[in-house]
Design a protein around this motif. Structure first.
Motif, PDB file in Angstrom:
ATOM      1  N   LEU A 119       0.863  -1.182   0.000  1.00 23.65           N
ATOM      2  CA  LEU A 119       0.000   0.000   0.000  1.00 23.65           C
ATOM      3  C   LEU A 119       0.894   1.224   0.000  1.00 23.65           C
ATOM      4  CD1 LEU A 119      -2.974   0.982   0.272  1.00 23.65           C
ATOM      5  CD2 LEU A 119      -2.606   1.017   2.753  1.00 23.65           C
ATOM      6  N   PHE A 120       0.548   2.179  -0.845  1.00 24.26           N
ATOM      7  CA  PHE A 120       1.307   3.424  -0.927  1.00 24.26           C
ATOM      8  C   PHE A 120       0.390   4.600  -0.626  1.00 24.26           C
ATOM      9  CE2 PHE A 120       5.209   1.776  -2.758  1.00 24.26           C
ATOM     10  CZ  PHE A 120       4.796   0.607  -3.376  1.00 24.26           C
ATOM     11  N   LEU A 121       1.008   5.673  -0.158  1.00 28.66           N
ATOM     12  CA  LEU A 121       0.300   6.948  -0.029  1.00 28.66           C
ATOM     13  C   LEU A 121       1.167   7.996  -0.687  1.00 28.66           C
ATOM     14  CD1 LEU A 121      -2.245   8.273   1.139  1.00 28.66           C
ATOM     15  CD2 LEU A 121      -0.920   8.791   3.200  1.00 28.66           C
ATOM     16  N   HIS A 122       0.691   8.492  -1.837  1.00 26.88           N
ATOM     17  CA  HIS A 122       1.434   9.487  -2.592  1.00 26.88           C
ATOM     18  C   HIS A 122       1.018  10.880  -2.109  1.00 26.88           C
ATOM     19  CE1 HIS A 122       2.735   6.224  -5.094  1.00 26.88           C
ATOM     20  NE2 HIS A 122       1.496   5.956  -5.491  1.00 26.88           N
ATOM     21  N   LEU A 123       2.028  11.703  -1.891  1.00 21.97           N
ATOM     22  CA  LEU A 123       1.818  13.018  -1.296  1.00 21.97           C
ATOM     23  C   LEU A 123       2.287  14.102  -2.249  1.00 21.97           C
ATOM     24  CD1 LEU A 123       3.545  12.122   2.100  1.00 21.97           C
ATOM     25  CD2 LEU A 123       1.136  11.770   1.494  1.00 21.97           C
ATOM     26  N   HIS A 124       1.488  15.149  -2.414  1.00 25.09           N
ATOM     27  CA  HIS A 124       1.947  16.272  -3.238  1.00 25.09           C
ATOM     28  C   HIS A 124       1.256  17.547  -2.800  1.00 25.09           C
ATOM     29  CE1 HIS A 124      -1.697  16.434  -5.850  1.00 25.09           C
ATOM     30  NE2 HIS A 124      -1.776  15.181  -5.490  1.00 25.09           N
ATOM     31  N   THR A 125       2.015  18.625  -2.857  1.00 25.03           N
ATOM     32  CA  THR A 125       1.555  19.962  -2.447  1.00 25.03           C
ATOM     33  C   THR A 125       0.850  19.929  -1.101  1.00 25.03           C
ATOM     34  OG1 THR A 125      -0.504  19.783  -3.739  1.00 25.03           O
ATOM     35  CG2 THR A 125       1.409  20.820  -4.793  1.00 25.03           C
ATOM     36  N   LEU A 126       1.522  19.362  -0.115  1.00 24.78           N
ATOM     37  CA  LEU A 126       0.937  19.277   1.223  1.00 24.78           C
ATOM     38  C   LEU A 126       1.009  20.614   1.940  1.00 24.78           C
ATOM     39  CD1 LEU A 126       2.012  15.807   2.629  1.00 24.78           C
ATOM     40  CD2 LEU A 126       0.057  16.433   1.219  1.00 24.78           C
ATOM     41  N   GLN A 127       0.247  20.694   3.032  1.00 26.08           N
ATOM     42  CA  GLN A 127       0.205  21.868   3.870  1.00 26.08           C
ATOM     43  C   GLN A 127       0.849  21.554   5.219  1.00 26.08           C
ATOM     44  OE1 GLN A 127      -1.093  24.736   2.513  1.00 26.08           O
ATOM     45  NE2 GLN A 127      -1.132  23.442   0.690  1.00 26.08           N
ATOM     46  N   PRO A 128       1.304  22.569   5.939  1.00 30.94           N
ATOM     47  CA  PRO A 128       1.901  22.300   7.263  1.00 30.94           C
ATOM     48  C   PRO A 128       0.964  21.537   8.196  1.00 30.94           C
ATOM     49  CG  PRO A 128       2.442  24.520   6.562  1.00 30.94           C
ATOM     50  CD  PRO A 128       1.470  23.972   5.536  1.00 30.94           C
ATOM     51  N   GLU A 129      -0.348  21.748   8.074  1.00 27.00           N
ATOM     52  CA  GLU A 129      -1.295  21.044   8.960  1.00 27.00           C
ATOM     53  C   GLU A 129      -1.403  19.553   8.630  1.00 27.00           C
ATOM     54  OE1 GLU A 129      -2.061  23.677   7.051  1.00 27.00           O
ATOM     55  OE2 GLU A 129      -3.952  23.369   5.962  1.00 27.00           O
ATOM     56  N   ASP A 130      -0.774  19.127   7.548  1.00 23.76           N
ATOM     57  CA  ASP A 130      -0.733  17.709   7.223  1.00 23.76           C
ATOM     58  C   ASP A 130       0.367  16.982   7.981  1.00 23.76           C
ATOM     59  OD1 ASP A 130      -1.387  18.626   3.814  1.00 23.76           O
ATOM     60  OD2 ASP A 130      -2.826  17.930   5.328  1.00 23.76           O
ATOM     61  N   SER A 131       1.175  17.710   8.708  1.00 21.94           N
ATOM     62  CA  SER A 131       2.212  17.088   9.537  1.00 21.94           C
ATOM     63  C   SER A 131       1.538  16.222  10.596  1.00 21.94           C
ATOM     64  CB  SER A 131       3.063  18.166  10.211  1.00 21.94           C
ATOM     65  OG  SER A 131       3.718  18.970   9.261  1.00 21.94           O
ATOM     66  N   ALA A 132       1.945  14.964  10.651  1.00 16.11           N
ATOM     67  CA  ALA A 132       1.293  14.009  11.553  1.00 16.11           C
ATOM     68  C   ALA A 132       2.039  12.682  11.479  1.00 16.11           C
ATOM     69  CB  ALA A 132      -0.167  13.789  11.154  1.00 16.11           C
ATOM     70  N   LEU A 133       1.581  11.736  12.253  1.00 11.63           N
ATOM     71  CA  LEU A 133       2.055  10.346  12.156  1.00 11.63           C
ATOM     72  C   LEU A 133       1.063   9.602  11.264  1.00 11.63           C
ATOM     73  CD1 LEU A 133       4.115   8.199  13.213  1.00 11.63           C
ATOM     74  CD2 LEU A 133       2.411   7.656  14.979  1.00 11.63           C
ATOM     75  N   TYR A 134       1.551   9.010  10.187  1.00 14.48           N
ATOM     76  CA  TYR A 134       0.704   8.256   9.263  1.00 14.48           C
ATOM     77  C   TYR A 134       0.923   6.769   9.519  1.00 14.48           C
ATOM     78  CZ  TYR A 134      -0.522  12.601   7.135  1.00 14.48           C
ATOM     79  OH  TYR A 134      -1.020  13.864   6.948  1.00 14.48           O
ATOM     80  N   LEU A 135      -0.161   6.118   9.853  1.00 13.74           N
ATOM     81  CA  LEU A 135      -0.106   4.716  10.245  1.00 13.74           C
ATOM     82  C   LEU A 135      -0.785   3.847   9.196  1.00 13.74           C
ATOM     83  CD1 LEU A 135      -1.110   5.200  13.971  1.00 13.74           C
ATOM     84  CD2 LEU A 135       1.095   4.364  13.197  1.00 13.74           C
ATOM     85  N   CYS A 136      -0.115   2.763   8.859  1.00 11.71           N
ATOM     86  CA  CYS A 136      -0.691   1.754   7.977  1.00 11.71           C
ATOM     87  C   CYS A 136      -1.112   0.568   8.840  1.00 11.71           C
ATOM     88  CB  CYS A 136       0.357   1.327   6.961  1.00 11.71           C
ATOM     89  SG  CYS A 136      -0.126  -0.048   5.898  1.00 11.71           S
ATOM     90  N   ALA A 137      -2.194  -0.073   8.465  1.00 14.28           N
ATOM     91  CA  ALA A 137      -2.649  -1.264   9.186  1.00 14.28           C
ATOM     92  C   ALA A 137      -3.187  -2.279   8.187  1.00 14.28           C
ATOM     93  CB  ALA A 137      -3.728  -0.899  10.205  1.00 14.28           C
ATOM     94  N   SER A 138      -3.257  -3.517   8.621  1.00 15.35           N
ATOM     95  CA  SER A 138      -3.853  -4.558   7.781  1.00 15.35           C
ATOM     96  C   SER A 138      -4.663  -5.503   8.658  1.00 15.35           C
ATOM     97  CB  SER A 138      -2.773  -5.327   7.020  1.00 15.35           C
ATOM     98  OG  SER A 138      -1.990  -6.112   7.894  1.00 15.35           O
ATOM     99  N   SER A 139      -5.573  -6.212   8.016  1.00 19.60           N
ATOM    100  CA  SER A 139      -6.377  -7.191   8.754  1.00 19.60           C
ATOM    101  C   SER A 139      -6.927  -8.231   7.794  1.00 19.60           C
ATOM    102  CB  SER A 139      -7.532  -6.510   9.484  1.00 19.60           C
ATOM    103  OG  SER A 139      -8.509  -6.053   8.560  1.00 19.60           O
ATOM    104  N   HIS A 140      -7.396  -9.333   8.370  1.00 17.21           N
ATOM    105  CA  HIS A 140      -8.156 -10.296   7.577  1.00 17.21           C
ATOM    106  C   HIS A 140      -9.549  -9.738   7.355  1.00 17.21           C
ATOM    107  CE1 HIS A 140      -5.373 -13.615   7.549  1.00 17.21           C
ATOM    108  NE2 HIS A 140      -5.213 -13.562   8.852  1.00 17.21           N
TER     109      HIS A 140
END
Lengths: 113, 114
Positions: free
Chosen positions: A74-95
């Motif tokens: 899984l990918f998350l492509h980022l472009h032209t972000l804003q300072p308020e997008d600063s955060a911890l980005y968590l990936c998860a999976s499940s059955h």
């Protein structure tokens, strides 16, 4: 070792940059998720993929673009972000089983400058 | 809609104290209930879970009992350690009924002082 690996662990990017976050799971799961965790806010579910198909997009701005080429990546492509997008980005999976728990990666700490 | 409510933090305790973190839920069905823990700088880890009423989940000295009559799943530990300092999240999942998504509480920060 949770079985879900995220890279990079830390990322600093300018508002005009383009970058991508990567998530990989080796647990045989068929559902994957992106969450955003900001300081002093609840976990925000961003995207859900079931069997590589996107099933949820919780009003996420188009500057975030997910990609799920197969059930393990899984990918998350980022472009032209804003300072308020600063955060911890968590990936998860499940059955895709009834009431199954999710397994999380360690997250990518993103800082937009 | 379905929801999870946790007590607000931070909760500050001394080492060896008794811990309770309250969690209540609203659900139209019969969800499974979970506690996750997030240590500083890390992702979330499943701490324990219970899948039906009166089930008790336990792990690392932590316990929580699925109480259908009070719609609660309170987290308890008899004697906390400094290493238990973390953020604790309560969550529920109704499986297909909720499109397999977890519904999260806001998290409770726990600080244990030596």
């Amino acid at each position: 070792e949770t079985g879900v690996t995220q890279t990079p662990r830390h990322l600093v990017m300018g508002m005009t940059n383009k970058k991508s976050l990567k998530c990989e799971q080796h647990l045989g799961h068929n559902a994957m998720y992106w969450y955003k965790q900001s300081a002093k806010k609840p976990l925000e579910l961003m995207f859900v993929y079931n069997f590589k198909e996107q099933t949820e997009n919780n009003s996420v701005p188009s500057r975030f673009s997910p990609e799920c080429p197969n059930s393990s990546h899984l990918f998350l492509h980022l472009h032209t972000l804003q300072p308020e997008d600063s955060a911890l980005y968590l990936c998860a999976s499940s059955h895709l089983l009834d009431r199954a728990e999710a397994f999380f990666g360690q997250g990518t700490r993103l800082t937009v400058v | 809609g379905d929801s999870v409510t946790q007590m607000e933090g931070p909760v500050t305790l001394s080492e060896e104290a008794f811990l309770t973190i309250n969690c209540t839920y609203t659900a139209t069905g019969y969800p499974s209930l979970f506690w996750y823990v997030q240590y500083p700088g890390e992702g979330l880890q499943l701490l324990l879970k219970a899948t039906k009423a009166d089930d008790k989940g336990s792990n690392k000295g932590f316990e929580a009992t699925y109480r259908k009559e009070t719609t609660s799943f309170h987290l308890e530990k008899g004697s906390v350690q400094v290493s238990d300092s973390a953020v604790y999240f309560c969550a529920q999942s109704a499986g297909l009924d909720s499109n397999y998504q977890l519904i999260w509480g806001a998290g409770t920060k726990l600080i244990i002082k030596p």
